[in-house]
Scaffold this active site. Structure first.
Site, PDB file in Angstrom:
ATOM      1  N   LYS A  33       1.561 -10.881   8.297  1.00 50.07           N
ATOM      2  CA  LYS A  33       1.042  -9.921   7.307  1.00 50.07           C
ATOM      3  C   LYS A  33       1.280 -10.423   5.882  1.00 50.07           C
ATOM      4  O   LYS A  33       0.377 -10.378   5.042  1.00 50.07           O
ATOM      5  CB  LYS A  33       1.668  -8.534   7.511  1.00 50.07           C
ATOM      6  CG  LYS A  33       1.175  -7.566   6.447  1.00 50.07           C
ATOM      7  CD  LYS A  33       1.200  -6.118   6.785  1.00 50.07           C
ATOM      8  CE  LYS A  33       0.565  -5.342   5.622  1.00 50.07           C
ATOM      9  NZ  LYS A  33       0.599  -3.916   5.770  1.00 50.07           N
ATOM     10  N   ARG A  49      -7.763  -9.853   3.549  1.00 45.24           N
ATOM     11  CA  ARG A  49      -6.855  -8.764   3.972  1.00 45.24           C
ATOM     12  C   ARG A  49      -7.542  -7.799   4.950  1.00 45.24           C
ATOM     13  O   ARG A  49      -6.894  -7.093   5.701  1.00 45.24           O
ATOM     14  CB  ARG A  49      -6.303  -8.010   2.752  1.00 45.24           C
ATOM     15  CG  ARG A  49      -5.246  -6.984   3.146  1.00 45.24           C
ATOM     16  CD  ARG A  49      -4.434  -6.454   1.987  1.00 45.24           C
ATOM     17  NE  ARG A  49      -3.443  -5.502   2.457  1.00 45.24           N
ATOM     18  CZ  ARG A  49      -2.411  -5.059   1.760  1.00 45.24           C
ATOM     19  NH1 ARG A  49      -2.233  -5.503   0.540  1.00 45.24           N
ATOM     20  NH2 ARG A  49      -1.558  -4.198   2.269  1.00 45.24           N
ATOM     21  N   LYS A  55       0.851  -1.200   0.000  1.00 42.38           N
ATOM     22  CA  LYS A  55       0.000   0.000   0.000  1.00 42.38           C
ATOM     23  C   LYS A  55       0.883   1.244   0.000  1.00 42.38           C
ATOM     24  O   LYS A  55       1.767   1.374   0.848  1.00 42.38           O
ATOM     25  CB  LYS A  55      -0.910   0.021   1.224  1.00 42.38           C
ATOM     26  CG  LYS A  55      -2.085  -0.934   1.123  1.00 42.38           C
ATOM     27  CD  LYS A  55      -3.063  -0.738   2.271  1.00 42.38           C
ATOM     28  CE  LYS A  55      -4.236  -1.694   2.183  1.00 42.38           C
ATOM     29  NZ  LYS A  55      -5.124  -1.593   3.343  1.00 42.38           N
ATOM     30  N   HIS A  98      -9.351   4.321  14.156  1.00 43.83           N
ATOM     31  CA  HIS A  98      -9.274   5.529  13.310  1.00 43.83           C
ATOM     32  C   HIS A  98     -10.158   6.642  13.867  1.00 43.83           C
ATOM     33  O   HIS A  98      -9.808   7.821  13.786  1.00 43.83           O
ATOM     34  CB  HIS A  98      -9.683   5.207  11.873  1.00 43.83           C
ATOM     35  CG  HIS A  98      -8.577   4.580  11.083  1.00 43.83           C
ATOM     36  ND1 HIS A  98      -8.788   3.744  10.017  1.00 43.83           N
ATOM     37  CD2 HIS A  98      -7.224   4.656  11.216  1.00 43.83           C
ATOM     38  CE1 HIS A  98      -7.626   3.345   9.520  1.00 43.83           C
ATOM     39  NE2 HIS A  98      -6.664   3.882  10.237  1.00 43.83           N
ATOM     40  N   HIS A 124      -9.107  -1.185  13.810  1.00 37.92           N
ATOM     41  CA  HIS A 124      -8.904   0.089  13.119  1.00 37.92           C
ATOM     42  C   HIS A 124     -10.184   0.902  12.911  1.00 37.92           C
ATOM     43  O   HIS A 124     -10.111   2.107  12.687  1.00 37.92           O
ATOM     44  CB  HIS A 124      -8.215  -0.137  11.765  1.00 37.92           C
ATOM     45  CG  HIS A 124      -6.744  -0.408  11.893  1.00 37.92           C
ATOM     46  ND1 HIS A 124      -6.249  -1.514  12.557  1.00 37.92           N
ATOM     47  CD2 HIS A 124      -5.652   0.283  11.472  1.00 37.92           C
ATOM     48  CE1 HIS A 124      -4.921  -1.486  12.515  1.00 37.92           C
ATOM     49  NE2 HIS A 124      -4.541  -0.409  11.864  1.00 37.92           N
ATOM     50  N   HIS A 150      -0.690   6.581  15.977  1.00 39.05           N
ATOM     51  CA  HIS A 150      -1.600   5.630  15.332  1.00 39.05           C
ATOM     52  C   HIS A 150      -1.778   4.338  16.149  1.00 39.05           C
ATOM     53  O   HIS A 150      -2.895   3.890  16.405  1.00 39.05           O
ATOM     54  CB  HIS A 150      -1.066   5.308  13.928  1.00 39.05           C
ATOM     55  CG  HIS A 150      -1.827   4.249  13.219  1.00 39.05           C
ATOM     56  ND1 HIS A 150      -3.080   4.449  12.700  1.00 39.05           N
ATOM     57  CD2 HIS A 150      -1.507   2.947  12.947  1.00 39.05           C
ATOM     58  CE1 HIS A 150      -3.512   3.332  12.138  1.00 39.05           C
ATOM     59  NE2 HIS A 150      -2.580   2.404  12.269  1.00 39.05           N
ATOM     60  N   GLU A 208       0.421  -2.898  16.314  1.00 43.52           N
ATOM     61  CA  GLU A 208       0.136  -3.638  15.074  1.00 43.52           C
ATOM     62  C   GLU A 208       0.630  -5.089  15.211  1.00 43.52           C
ATOM     63  O   GLU A 208       0.031  -6.014  14.662  1.00 43.52           O
ATOM     64  CB  GLU A 208       0.785  -2.962  13.859  1.00 43.52           C
ATOM     65  CG  GLU A 208       0.248  -1.564  13.536  1.00 43.52           C
ATOM     66  CD  GLU A 208      -1.162  -1.557  12.907  1.00 43.52           C
ATOM     67  OE1 GLU A 208      -1.715  -2.632  12.624  1.00 43.52           O
ATOM     68  OE2 GLU A 208      -1.700  -0.438  12.714  1.00 43.52           O
ATOM     69  N   GLU A 246      -7.192  -6.488  -1.024  1.00 40.08           N
ATOM     70  CA  GLU A 246      -8.178  -6.300   0.051  1.00 40.08           C
ATOM     71  C   GLU A 246      -9.628  -6.498  -0.398  1.00 40.08           C
ATOM     72  O   GLU A 246     -10.506  -5.678  -0.136  1.00 40.08           O
ATOM     73  CB  GLU A 246      -7.990  -4.908   0.681  1.00 40.08           C
ATOM     74  CG  GLU A 246      -8.575  -4.834   2.089  1.00 40.08           C
ATOM     75  CD  GLU A 246      -8.216  -3.557   2.833  1.00 40.08           C
ATOM     76  OE1 GLU A 246      -7.012  -3.253   2.967  1.00 40.08           O
ATOM     77  OE2 GLU A 246      -9.141  -2.884   3.289  1.00 40.08           O
TER      78      GLU A 246
HETATM   79  N1  GLY Z   1      -2.280  -1.638   7.020  1.00 38.76           N
HETATM   80  C1  GLY Z   1      -3.197  -2.611   6.615  1.00 38.76           C
HETATM   81  C2  GLY Z   1      -2.874  -3.211   5.302  1.00 38.76           C
HETATM   82  O1  GLY Z   1      -1.758  -3.117   4.827  1.00 38.76           O
HETATM   83  O2  GLY Z   1      -3.745  -3.805   4.706  1.00 38.76           O
END
Ligand code: GLY
Length: 353
Positions: A213, A227, A131, A238, A234, A253, A173, A223
């Site tokens: 991950k 994902r 991302k 958020h 979050h 964060h 995380e 996603e």
């Molecule tokens: N930060 C979440 C993702 O990379 O999908």
């Protein structure tokens, strides 16, 4: 999306040479921010294969993750002779890997890149999984693309100079990766001593965290499904982050995500049967290390407003959640009503108080 090579590094020079050799190039650019130029660049700039590299430096923090900075990086790439065969090395935290990644993905329709994350948050999250992007129109990560780096080099030596709050921010995380993967990993994470960090042990945990991950991103790079597990904590997190900005008491964060996980684990217990003992063990770890975000029931509607505008929602006004039935038992595409959300916030206030 092609798979990126992630290296948990023991010898930065060897790993970086290997990563660069895999990317035939005419010119190397190193992107830093003002902090990493001072504290991290000296660790690599004298390496013989970087002797002729061009340097580009941008401002620190999210404030600079915008179109103006992106245009500056494009301009530098162009004026310093970048071509479509150039290679960009992003040396920094999530802001550098996100913005630098997007600059590299778009310059001349895409050049090669290597990420060297220097914060824990960037190591276990931002730099891995492809991302990239910038903030736009007041919205976080509004413009961007999926563009994995060719290689990601994770060197935990950088963490020895990272401040405690930023270590905890990244660790949230990791805790999320523990919750969405398996009980053994989760248990090791919640018994790890964050007050007196054993960096060798942390490096092992970082390696495992990145694997969680990578495994998810490999199954669903764009996603569309699983994902979304990475969004655990979050939705509320958020909202807490935006709220903290609005009241001018910004939080990192990972702190917002840790507090978001308290609410979403409680909702997982209510809705999908997440076990009570693991709920309270996780909350205890978060309470001990992250403290609490202060708000009252007068703020619930404002928090709910932030959640309704979350870009993870499928339809406007329907708040989307990823929940857990157990550690590693991921339930995506769950929803919650206003009443459910207020109930989570009540639980948070009572339990964290
Ligand atoms: N930060 C979440 C993702 O990379 O999908």
């Amino acid at each position: 999306m092609s798979k990126q090579e992630v290296m948990i590094c023991h010898q930065l020079e060897d790993n970086l040479r290997h990563a660069i050799e895999k990317c035939p190039h005419d010119k190397i650019f190193i992107l830093t921010d003002e902090h990493t130029r001072t504290f991290c660049l000296p660790l690599i700039e004298k390496m013989p294969f970087l002797r002729n590299a061009e340097q580009i430096c941008i401002g620190v923090e999210d404030l600079h993750k915008n179109l103006e900075t992106l245009a500056y990086v494009w301009t530098e790439l162009s004026s310093k002779g970048g071509t479509r065969h150039s290679l960009m090395i992003n040396l920094g935290g999530g802001m550098v890997t996100d913005l630098g990644g997007f600059a590299a993905a778009t310059f001349k329709r895409g050049i090669q890149m290597i990420n060297i994350p220097t914060t824990l948050l960037a190591m276990v999250d931002a730099s891995v999984g492809g991302k990239t992007g910038i903030n736009f129109n007041g919205l976080k990560n509004e413009i961007g693309s999926f563009a994995p780096a060719d290689s990601v080099i994770i060197d935990c030596e950088f963490l020895k100079t990272l401040d405690h709050k930023n270590l905890l921010s990244g660790y949230a995380e990791m805790l999320k990766h523990g919750l969405i993967s398996n009980t053994r990993h989760w248990s090791e994470l919640i018994t790890f001593n964050m007050e007196n960090i054993n960096f060798k042990h942390l490096q092992k945990l970082v390696g495992e965290s990145v694997e969680v991950k990578e495994n998810i991103v490999e199954q669903d790079p764009f996603e569309k499904g699983i994902r979304k597990a990475l969004n655990f904590g979050h939705t509320i997190g958020h909202a807490f982050e935006s709220f903290s900005l609005e009241i001018e008491k910004p939080v990192l964060h990972g702190y917002a995500v840790a507090w978001g996980m308290v609410c979403e684990l409680y909702y997982s217990h209510q809705k999908t049967g997440f076990p009570k003992d693991k709920l309270y063990q996780t909350i205890q770890f978060i309470k001990n290390n992250y403290g609490k975000l202060e708000f009252t029931c007068k703020d619930y509607d404002r928090l709910y407003e932030f959640m309704k505008h979350d870009k993870k929602n499928v339809a406007s006004g329907i708040v989307n959640f990823t929940l857990l039935g157990e550690i590693g038992d991921i339930r995506i595409n769950q929803t919650a009503s206003r009443e459910d959300i207020f109930d989570m916030l009540d639980f948070y206030s009572e339990t964290m108080g």
